[in-house]
Design an enzyme around this catalytic site. Sequence first.
Site, PDB file in Angstrom:
ATOM      1  N   SER A  16      -7.729  67.895  88.348  1.00 56.94           N
ATOM      2  CA  SER A  16      -8.722  67.628  87.296  1.00 56.94           C
ATOM      3  C   SER A  16      -8.694  66.186  86.802  1.00 56.94           C
ATOM      4  O   SER A  16      -9.695  65.676  86.304  1.00 56.94           O
ATOM      5  CB  SER A  16      -8.490  68.570  86.109  1.00 56.94           C
ATOM      6  OG  SER A  16      -7.200  68.365  85.561  1.00 56.94           O
ATOM      7  N   ARG A  17      -7.534  65.526  86.934  1.00 56.26           N
ATOM      8  CA  ARG A  17      -7.394  64.179  86.362  1.00 56.26           C
ATOM      9  C   ARG A  17      -6.603  63.281  87.313  1.00 56.26           C
ATOM     10  O   ARG A  17      -5.921  63.758  88.224  1.00 56.26           O
ATOM     11  CB  ARG A  17      -6.627  64.245  85.030  1.00 56.26           C
ATOM     12  CG  ARG A  17      -7.357  64.925  83.918  1.00 56.26           C
ATOM     13  CD  ARG A  17      -6.668  64.723  82.567  1.00 56.26           C
ATOM     14  NE  ARG A  17      -5.447  65.493  82.428  1.00 56.26           N
ATOM     15  CZ  ARG A  17      -4.241  64.957  82.221  1.00 56.26           C
ATOM     16  NH1 ARG A  17      -4.092  63.642  82.151  1.00 56.26           N
ATOM     17  NH2 ARG A  17      -3.174  65.740  82.085  1.00 56.26           N
ATOM     18  N   VAL A  40       1.324  75.641  88.090  1.00 59.87           N
ATOM     19  CA  VAL A  40       1.967  75.566  89.409  1.00 59.87           C
ATOM     20  C   VAL A  40       3.397  76.129  89.391  1.00 59.87           C
ATOM     21  O   VAL A  40       3.930  76.506  90.433  1.00 59.87           O
ATOM     22  CB  VAL A  40       1.987  74.117  89.956  1.00 59.87           C
ATOM     23  CG1 VAL A  40       0.572  73.605  90.207  1.00 59.87           C
ATOM     24  CG2 VAL A  40       2.754  73.174  89.034  1.00 59.87           C
ATOM     25  N   ALA A  92      15.016  63.303  89.691  1.00 56.94           N
ATOM     26  CA  ALA A  92      15.616  64.419  90.440  1.00 56.94           C
ATOM     27  C   ALA A  92      14.536  65.288  91.075  1.00 56.94           C
ATOM     28  O   ALA A  92      14.637  65.677  92.247  1.00 56.94           O
ATOM     29  CB  ALA A  92      16.489  65.260  89.511  1.00 56.94           C
ATOM     30  N   SER A 129       7.309  59.946  93.912  1.00 55.97           N
ATOM     31  CA  SER A 129       7.274  58.742  93.072  1.00 55.97           C
ATOM     32  C   SER A 129       8.355  57.795  93.565  1.00 55.97           C
ATOM     33  O   SER A 129       9.363  58.243  94.134  1.00 55.97           O
ATOM     34  CB  SER A 129       7.556  59.113  91.613  1.00 55.97           C
ATOM     35  OG  SER A 129       7.843  57.951  90.853  1.00 55.97           O
ATOM     36  N   TYR A 132      12.757  63.583  86.075  1.00 57.73           N
ATOM     37  CA  TYR A 132      11.637  63.244  86.962  1.00 57.73           C
ATOM     38  C   TYR A 132      12.163  62.686  88.294  1.00 57.73           C
ATOM     39  O   TYR A 132      11.676  63.064  89.371  1.00 57.73           O
ATOM     40  CB  TYR A 132      10.773  62.215  86.239  1.00 57.73           C
ATOM     41  CG  TYR A 132       9.476  61.840  86.890  1.00 57.73           C
ATOM     42  CD1 TYR A 132       8.374  62.694  86.863  1.00 57.73           C
ATOM     43  CD2 TYR A 132       9.324  60.594  87.508  1.00 57.73           C
ATOM     44  CE1 TYR A 132       7.164  62.315  87.435  1.00 57.73           C
ATOM     45  CE2 TYR A 132       8.122  60.212  88.077  1.00 57.73           C
ATOM     46  CZ  TYR A 132       7.052  61.077  88.040  1.00 57.73           C
ATOM     47  OH  TYR A 132       5.852  60.694  88.607  1.00 57.73           O
ATOM     48  N   GLY A 171      -3.390  69.861  90.299  1.00 54.31           N
ATOM     49  CA  GLY A 171      -3.561  68.760  89.338  1.00 54.31           C
ATOM     50  C   GLY A 171      -4.793  67.939  89.670  1.00 54.31           C
ATOM     51  O   GLY A 171      -4.836  66.724  89.471  1.00 54.31           O
ATOM     52  N   ILE A 229       0.665  53.555  88.575  1.00 55.06           N
ATOM     53  CA  ILE A 229      -0.763  53.740  88.851  1.00 55.06           C
ATOM     54  C   ILE A 229      -1.483  53.969  87.521  1.00 55.06           C
ATOM     55  O   ILE A 229      -0.964  54.672  86.640  1.00 55.06           O
ATOM     56  CB  ILE A 229      -0.983  54.965  89.776  1.00 55.06           C
ATOM     57  CG1 ILE A 229      -0.162  54.849  91.075  1.00 55.06           C
ATOM     58  CG2 ILE A 229      -2.470  55.153  90.070  1.00 55.06           C
ATOM     59  CD1 ILE A 229      -0.496  53.690  91.987  1.00 55.06           C
ATOM     60  N   LYS A 262      11.479  64.433  91.888  1.00 60.19           N
ATOM     61  CA  LYS A 262      10.766  63.716  92.950  1.00 60.19           C
ATOM     62  C   LYS A 262      11.654  63.510  94.174  1.00 60.19           C
ATOM     63  O   LYS A 262      11.179  63.598  95.313  1.00 60.19           O
ATOM     64  CB  LYS A 262      10.228  62.384  92.420  1.00 60.19           C
ATOM     65  CG  LYS A 262       9.164  62.534  91.318  1.00 60.19           C
ATOM     66  CD  LYS A 262       7.988  63.394  91.753  1.00 60.19           C
ATOM     67  CE  LYS A 262       6.810  63.293  90.794  1.00 60.19           C
ATOM     68  NZ  LYS A 262       5.689  64.157  91.197  1.00 60.19           N
TER      69      LYS A 262
HETATM   70  P1  NAP Z   1      -2.082  62.847  85.171  1.00 56.92           P
HETATM   71  O1  NAP Z   1      -3.191  61.864  85.117  1.00 56.92           O
HETATM   72  O2  NAP Z   1      -1.241  63.067  83.967  1.00 56.92           O
HETATM   73  O3  NAP Z   1      -2.690  64.272  85.675  1.00 56.92           O
HETATM   74  C1  NAP Z   1      -1.816  65.340  85.835  1.00 56.92           C
HETATM   75  C2  NAP Z   1      -2.568  66.504  86.444  1.00 56.92           C
HETATM   76  O4  NAP Z   1      -1.615  67.556  86.695  1.00 56.92           O
HETATM   77  C3  NAP Z   1      -3.623  67.109  85.521  1.00 56.92           C
HETATM   78  O5  NAP Z   1      -4.673  67.607  86.309  1.00 56.92           O
HETATM   79  C4  NAP Z   1      -2.862  68.261  84.859  1.00 56.92           C
HETATM   80  O6  NAP Z   1      -3.696  69.301  84.359  1.00 56.92           O
HETATM   81  C5  NAP Z   1      -2.048  68.752  86.026  1.00 56.92           C
HETATM   82  N1  NAP Z   1      -0.870  69.536  85.631  1.00 56.92           N
HETATM   83  C6  NAP Z   1       0.155  69.181  84.833  1.00 56.92           C
HETATM   84  N2  NAP Z   1       1.020  70.213  84.699  1.00 56.92           N
HETATM   85  C7  NAP Z   1       0.517  71.245  85.441  1.00 56.92           C
HETATM   86  C8  NAP Z   1       0.937  72.566  85.699  1.00 56.92           C
HETATM   87  N3  NAP Z   1       2.077  73.072  85.186  1.00 56.92           N
HETATM   88  N4  NAP Z   1       0.153  73.353  86.486  1.00 56.92           N
HETATM   89  C9  NAP Z   1      -0.992  72.864  87.012  1.00 56.92           C
HETATM   90  N5  NAP Z   1      -1.441  71.615  86.814  1.00 56.92           N
HETATM   91  C10 NAP Z   1      -0.689  70.817  86.025  1.00 56.92           C
HETATM   92  O7  NAP Z   1      -1.038  62.480  86.330  1.00 56.92           O
HETATM   93  P2  NAP Z   1      -1.207  61.429  87.534  1.00 56.92           P
HETATM   94  O8  NAP Z   1      -0.805  60.103  87.029  1.00 56.92           O
HETATM   95  O9  NAP Z   1      -2.505  61.622  88.208  1.00 56.92           O
HETATM   96  O10 NAP Z   1      -0.032  61.925  88.492  1.00 56.92           O
HETATM   97  C11 NAP Z   1      -0.301  62.730  89.640  1.00 56.92           C
HETATM   98  C12 NAP Z   1       0.970  62.854  90.461  1.00 56.92           C
HETATM   99  O11 NAP Z   1       1.403  61.566  90.878  1.00 56.92           O
HETATM  100  C13 NAP Z   1       2.145  63.459  89.675  1.00 56.92           C
HETATM  101  O12 NAP Z   1       2.887  64.290  90.533  1.00 56.92           O
HETATM  102  C14 NAP Z   1       2.931  62.254  89.262  1.00 56.92           C
HETATM  103  O13 NAP Z   1       4.278  62.574  89.040  1.00 56.92           O
HETATM  104  C15 NAP Z   1       2.733  61.345  90.455  1.00 56.92           C
HETATM  105  N6  NAP Z   1       2.929  59.938  90.144  1.00 56.92           N
HETATM  106  C16 NAP Z   1       2.130  59.282  89.245  1.00 56.92           C
HETATM  107  C17 NAP Z   1       2.371  57.943  88.982  1.00 56.92           C
HETATM  108  C18 NAP Z   1       1.533  57.137  88.012  1.00 56.92           C
HETATM  109  O14 NAP Z   1       1.887  55.975  87.761  1.00 56.92           O
HETATM  110  N7  NAP Z   1       0.459  57.670  87.456  1.00 56.92           N
HETATM  111  C19 NAP Z   1       3.415  57.274  89.621  1.00 56.92           C
HETATM  112  C20 NAP Z   1       4.201  57.983  90.521  1.00 56.92           C
HETATM  113  C21 NAP Z   1       3.946  59.306  90.784  1.00 56.92           C
HETATM  114  P3  NAP Z   1      -4.058  69.382  82.757  1.00 56.92           P
HETATM  115  O15 NAP Z   1      -4.880  68.177  82.430  1.00 56.92           O
HETATM  116  O16 NAP Z   1      -4.819  70.652  82.623  1.00 56.92           O
HETATM  117  O17 NAP Z   1      -2.728  69.356  82.049  1.00 56.92           O
END
Ligand code: NAP
Length: 246
Positions: free
Chosen positions: A13-14, A63, A156, A141, A154, A11, A187, A158
């Site tokens: 890329s973003r 993944v 479960a 998370s 989610y 993940g 975040i 995490k």
């Molecule tokens: P995000 O901005 O939505 O980015 C998600 C990333 O995961 C993207 O690169 C996406 O690729 C990739 N992805 C999604 N499904 C995938 C798959 N099946 N195979 C490979 N790559 C996949 O998410 P984020 O906010 O950075 O979150 C990152 C991590 O932190 C996650 O595990 C999330 O649960 C955790 N988290 C985030 C927050 C928050 O507030 N943001 C809080 C707690 C935990 P594509 O763009 O190609 O789909």
Amino acid sequence: MSAKRSAIVTGGSRGIGRATALALADDGFDIAFCYRGGVAAAAETEAALRERGVAVYQAPCDVADAEAVEAFVKAAEEELGEVDALVNSAGIVRDNPMVLMPHADWNAVIDTNLTGTFNFCRTVAFGFMKRRSGAIVNLSSVAGVYGTASQTNYSAAKAGINGMSRALAKELAPYGVRVNVVAPGFIETDMTAELPDKVRDKAKKTIPMRRFGEASDVADLVSFLVSEKAGYITGQVLQVDGGIVI
Ligand code: NAP
């Protein structure tokens, strides 16, 4: 660890994955990252990494697909050499109260967040054990610690990552391999950008710091955890959440 180090970020890329890839590149790691399908974001991240002068391998890889994960790791190691660190950041949400949650949304979140993390850990673990070095950081998370309404899937997944990582930390510690979890609160990324203003405002009231964190706040902790400075830290779930109270 050898002078030339490489890290895999899922993940990447973003969002948090991208910020982590950039932070690890700043630390001198060559970077392999995967994503699901967002090619444009991946190209932007690759360009930002190359500006930092590190080698980069990137490719789409679901993944949740164990065979695709094995192929990705093989290709990444052919390109960059044996991997020293793994960060599992790929994740999705499919929110709904349980009574309204389609089975497909339960499965998608478990398959991506939990099984996806297992797939990458499973694939790199043997090499880490053989080389008697390596660090894994899995993104969980606060939902996996406290539970969040409308996020039973989610929460479960995490919580599963927290338990799996603690167990894996015990398996790998005798081989000098560390496994830790970073559990963010709210975040600022695409994942939270779509929350309605009402939900964001309500969430901020539960955060003593009264604001969402930045992806770099999480990446800084990941950078520390994979470094030798964290050489005696394993099996921990560390929250980056502005002091959130749920
Ligand atoms: P995000 O901005 O939505 O980015 C998600 C990333 O995961 C993207 O690169 C996406 O690729 C990739 N992805 C999604 N499904 C995938 C798959 N099946 N195979 C490979 N790559 C996949 O998410 P984020 O906010 O950075 O979150 C990152 C991590 O932190 C996650 O595990 C999330 O649960 C955790 N988290 C985030 C927050 C928050 O507030 N943001 C809080 C707690 C935990 P594509 O763009 O190609 O789909």
